[in-house]
Design a protein around this motif. Sequence first.
Motif, PDB file in Angstrom:
ATOM      1  N   PHE A 191      -9.903  49.859 -19.328  1.00  0.00           N
ATOM      2  CA  PHE A 191     -10.789  50.914 -19.841  1.00  0.00           C
ATOM      3  C   PHE A 191     -10.136  51.863 -20.655  1.00  0.00           C
ATOM      4  O   PHE A 191     -10.187  52.865 -20.006  1.00  0.00           O
ATOM      5  N   GLY A 192      -9.755  51.445 -21.701  1.00  0.00           N
ATOM      6  CA  GLY A 192      -8.807  52.444 -22.492  1.00  0.00           C
ATOM      7  C   GLY A 192      -9.616  52.453 -23.818  1.00  0.00           C
ATOM      8  O   GLY A 192     -10.007  51.392 -24.244  1.00  0.00           O
ATOM      9  N   LEU A 193      -9.540  53.614 -24.726  1.00  0.00           N
ATOM     10  CA  LEU A 193     -10.010  53.386 -26.038  1.00  0.00           C
ATOM     11  C   LEU A 193      -9.334  52.527 -26.861  1.00  0.00           C
ATOM     12  O   LEU A 193      -7.969  52.746 -26.823  1.00  0.00           O
ATOM     13  N   MET A 194      -9.966  51.550 -27.590  1.00  0.00           N
ATOM     14  CA  MET A 194      -9.259  50.850 -28.504  1.00  0.00           C
ATOM     15  C   MET A 194     -10.416  50.887 -29.678  1.00  0.00           C
ATOM     16  O   MET A 194     -11.329  50.320 -29.585  1.00  0.00           O
ATOM     17  N   PRO A 195     -10.137  51.817 -30.649  1.00  0.00           N
ATOM     18  CA  PRO A 195     -10.882  52.059 -31.717  1.00  0.00           C
ATOM     19  C   PRO A 195     -11.309  50.808 -32.436  1.00  0.00           C
ATOM     20  O   PRO A 195     -10.579  49.739 -32.801  1.00  0.00           O
ATOM     21  N   THR A 196     -12.592  50.675 -32.768  1.00  0.00           N
ATOM     22  CA  THR A 196     -13.155  49.497 -33.624  1.00  0.00           C
ATOM     23  C   THR A 196     -13.386  49.915 -35.112  1.00  0.00           C
ATOM     24  O   THR A 196     -12.652  50.906 -35.646  1.00  0.00           O
ATOM     25  N   ASP A 197     -14.249  49.104 -35.644  1.00  0.00           N
ATOM     26  CA  ASP A 197     -14.255  49.009 -37.264  1.00  0.00           C
ATOM     27  C   ASP A 197     -15.180  50.441 -37.653  1.00  0.00           C
ATOM     28  O   ASP A 197     -14.923  50.963 -38.477  1.00  0.00           O
ATOM     29  N   GLY A 228     -29.554  57.494 -40.365  1.00  0.00           N
ATOM     30  CA  GLY A 228     -28.251  57.469 -40.272  1.00  0.00           C
ATOM     31  C   GLY A 228     -27.443  56.506 -41.055  1.00  0.00           C
ATOM     32  O   GLY A 228     -28.187  55.687 -41.689  1.00  0.00           O
ATOM     33  N   GLN A 229     -26.110  56.440 -40.862  1.00  0.00           N
ATOM     34  CA  GLN A 229     -25.521  55.144 -41.503  1.00  0.00           C
ATOM     35  C   GLN A 229     -24.256  54.810 -40.611  1.00  0.00           C
ATOM     36  O   GLN A 229     -23.774  55.676 -39.976  1.00  0.00           O
ATOM     37  N   LEU A 230     -23.803  53.904 -40.929  1.00  0.00           N
ATOM     38  CA  LEU A 230     -22.388  53.371 -40.365  1.00  0.00           C
ATOM     39  C   LEU A 230     -21.195  53.770 -41.327  1.00  0.00           C
ATOM     40  O   LEU A 230     -21.456  53.584 -42.543  1.00  0.00           O
ATOM     41  N   ASN A 231     -20.354  54.399 -40.865  1.00  0.00           N
ATOM     42  CA  ASN A 231     -19.032  54.638 -41.251  1.00  0.00           C
ATOM     43  C   ASN A 231     -18.040  54.104 -41.014  1.00  0.00           C
ATOM     44  O   ASN A 231     -18.140  53.666 -39.487  1.00  0.00           O
ATOM     45  N   PRO A 232     -16.729  54.011 -41.477  1.00  0.00           N
ATOM     46  CA  PRO A 232     -15.433  53.446 -41.167  1.00  0.00           C
ATOM     47  C   PRO A 232     -15.279  54.547 -39.655  1.00  0.00           C
ATOM     48  O   PRO A 232     -15.536  55.850 -40.047  1.00  0.00           O
ATOM     49  N   TYR A 233     -14.750  53.893 -38.553  1.00  0.00           N
ATOM     50  CA  TYR A 233     -14.252  54.743 -37.654  1.00  0.00           C
ATOM     51  C   TYR A 233     -13.345  55.735 -37.957  1.00  0.00           C
ATOM     52  O   TYR A 233     -12.281  55.320 -38.701  1.00  0.00           O
ATOM     53  N   GLY A 234     -13.609  57.185 -37.394  1.00  0.00           N
ATOM     54  CA  GLY A 234     -12.435  57.745 -37.823  1.00  0.00           C
ATOM     55  C   GLY A 234     -12.777  59.291 -37.373  1.00  0.00           C
ATOM     56  O   GLY A 234     -13.893  59.527 -36.833  1.00  0.00           O
ATOM     57  N   ASN A 235     -11.717  60.380 -37.656  1.00  0.00           N
ATOM     58  CA  ASN A 235     -12.279  61.599 -37.198  1.00  0.00           C
ATOM     59  C   ASN A 235     -13.423  62.092 -37.938  1.00  0.00           C
ATOM     60  O   ASN A 235     -13.914  62.022 -39.135  1.00  0.00           O
ATOM     61  N   ILE A 236     -14.071  63.189 -37.373  1.00  0.00           N
ATOM     62  CA  ILE A 236     -15.192  63.984 -37.839  1.00  0.00           C
ATOM     63  C   ILE A 236     -14.910  65.352 -38.010  1.00  0.00           C
ATOM     64  O   ILE A 236     -14.061  65.939 -37.581  1.00  0.00           O
ATOM     65  N   HIS A 237     -15.559  65.794 -39.134  1.00  0.00           N
ATOM     66  CA  HIS A 237     -15.186  67.385 -39.590  1.00  0.00           C
ATOM     67  C   HIS A 237     -16.052  68.296 -38.912  1.00  0.00           C
ATOM     68  O   HIS A 237     -17.330  67.994 -38.775  1.00  0.00           O
ATOM     69  N   LEU A 238     -15.678  69.231 -38.333  1.00  0.00           N
ATOM     70  CA  LEU A 238     -16.301  70.161 -37.331  1.00  0.00           C
ATOM     71  C   LEU A 238     -15.806  71.683 -37.797  1.00  0.00           C
ATOM     72  O   LEU A 238     -14.540  71.882 -37.833  1.00  0.00           O
ATOM     73  N   SER A 239     -16.795  72.611 -37.763  1.00  0.00           N
ATOM     74  CA  SER A 239     -16.195  73.952 -37.988  1.00  0.00           C
ATOM     75  C   SER A 239     -15.718  74.511 -36.627  1.00  0.00           C
ATOM     76  O   SER A 239     -15.856  74.003 -35.646  1.00  0.00           O
ATOM     77  N   PRO A 240     -14.730  75.300 -36.685  1.00  0.00           N
ATOM     78  CA  PRO A 240     -14.181  75.788 -35.345  1.00  0.00           C
ATOM     79  C   PRO A 240     -15.273  76.846 -34.624  1.00  0.00           C
ATOM     80  O   PRO A 240     -14.928  76.868 -33.155  1.00  0.00           O
ATOM     81  N   SER A 241     -16.352  77.060 -35.371  1.00  0.00           N
ATOM     82  CA  SER A 241     -17.281  77.784 -34.758  1.00  0.00           C
ATOM     83  C   SER A 241     -18.385  76.900 -34.238  1.00  0.00           C
ATOM     84  O   SER A 241     -19.620  77.379 -33.818  1.00  0.00           O
ATOM     85  N   ALA A 242     -18.246  75.423 -34.325  1.00  0.00           N
ATOM     86  CA  ALA A 242     -19.270  74.517 -33.752  1.00  0.00           C
ATOM     87  C   ALA A 242     -19.749  74.882 -32.287  1.00  0.00           C
ATOM     88  O   ALA A 242     -18.860  75.273 -31.480  1.00  0.00           O
ATOM     89  N   ALA A 243     -20.781  74.752 -32.044  1.00  0.00           N
ATOM     90  CA  ALA A 243     -21.508  75.205 -30.803  1.00  0.00           C
ATOM     91  C   ALA A 243     -20.790  74.153 -29.744  1.00  0.00           C
ATOM     92  O   ALA A 243     -20.712  74.645 -28.568  1.00  0.00           O
ATOM     93  N   VAL A 244     -20.595  73.013 -30.146  1.00  0.00           N
ATOM     94  CA  VAL A 244     -20.160  72.130 -29.030  1.00  0.00           C
ATOM     95  C   VAL A 244     -18.783  72.737 -28.602  1.00  0.00           C
ATOM     96  O   VAL A 244     -18.272  72.273 -27.451  1.00  0.00           O
ATOM     97  N   LEU A 245     -17.917  73.078 -29.476  1.00  0.00           N
ATOM     98  CA  LEU A 245     -16.506  73.556 -29.230  1.00  0.00           C
ATOM     99  C   LEU A 245     -16.674  74.833 -28.584  1.00  0.00           C
ATOM    100  O   LEU A 245     -15.868  74.979 -27.717  1.00  0.00           O
TER     101      LEU A 245
END
Length: 394
Positions: free
Chosen positions: A69-75, A91-108
């Motif tokens: 049960f470890g992360l194995m990135p998919t497509d 929405g849409q399907l994108n290649p798996y990868g990092n997402i861009h977030l502002s350092p001021s994002a509410a989630v962070l």
Amino acid sequence: MIRRALCFPSFIRKSLLIPPVISPYSNSSSKIGAYNGYASQTSSLEVPDSAPYRENDEYADVDWDNLGFGLMPTDYMYVNKCGAGQHFGHGQLNPYGNIHLSPSAAVLNYGQGLFEGTKAYRKENGQLLLFRPEQNAIRMKSGAQRMCMEAPSVDQFVNALKQTALANKRWVPPPGKGSLYLRPLLIGSGAVLGLAPAPEYTFLIYASPVRNYFKEGSAPLNLYVEENFDRASRRGTGSVKTISNYAPVLMAQLRAKKNGFSDVLYLDSATKKNLEEVSSCNIFIAKGRCISTPGTNGTILAGITRKSVIELARDHGYEVEERAVAVDELMEADEVFCTGTAVGVAPVGAITYQNTRMEYKTGSGTICQELYNTLLGIQTGVIEDKKGWIIEID
């Protein structure tokens, strides 16, 4: 591996109910209603040679026999955005990868985020199965209301899961070798400085092939009753699957694992006399043909596996009680087991409380094993789904 943008021809869009990609801020909405229409639904898909899940590329290069049960990135991952006060569009399907977030994002900055978890299973004929995904969607909508967030509709949520599972079909393990874990996230991605709801929200889903959640595999768990740390408090967010509920359990969990335990069992914060949850799953105790589990009174997450196991247990003729379960009842229990999307139905072999170790029945002939076999059989298509819990996609 060369990654390609995922482009569905029009006939695939129609069969998958995927509309053309448009601005994520387009208005669309649907109310929660009777979503049993999803149940046992089959989404048939004709796959062209150009699709990323070609038949001649049926499985990814994975050692399925040693999957954990470890992360194995998919497509691919699914991404959808929405402005505050608006509705999620397409929405849409994108290649798996990092997402861009502002350092001021509410989630962070303020932890404004929710997550869900569900699995896709592969049948012998190659079909993929989803288990009660509309329940995850409903729970996310309820959590979003509590966290002052916009949320996708149930239709959007389920369709996004279908798209993500199909796009990553080669990563779905062979029958009996595990499942494709799907992780929907809803985060406050918009930038804020003062404490306030985010001006923008992102709904995304990524996937990873998995097998057993605990390092013990299918072996019985060894739990420790935690008295110094609380998982949740009354009138808090214990019943919400918010990201902020989980990091606080890490200290107690790491300490327990360092001492040889599988995980931590928490008590209620008010009296320290009643069972609540394990770090990431619900708890059940059994005495004779009576099964008891803590009631969802606001501090306990209403697990979808929990809900399903309760219904299956009653079908099998067991009496099931949802109530306050005193920690002292562990002394008299015949069996204890845990339920959750990641753990399934996991037997507990021992629990230590105030330096007293209590042991329980496990293995063949137990209630836990009976319910595990029934639930997994339905999830994997081995047992006929008479409840309308399964969505078939291929």
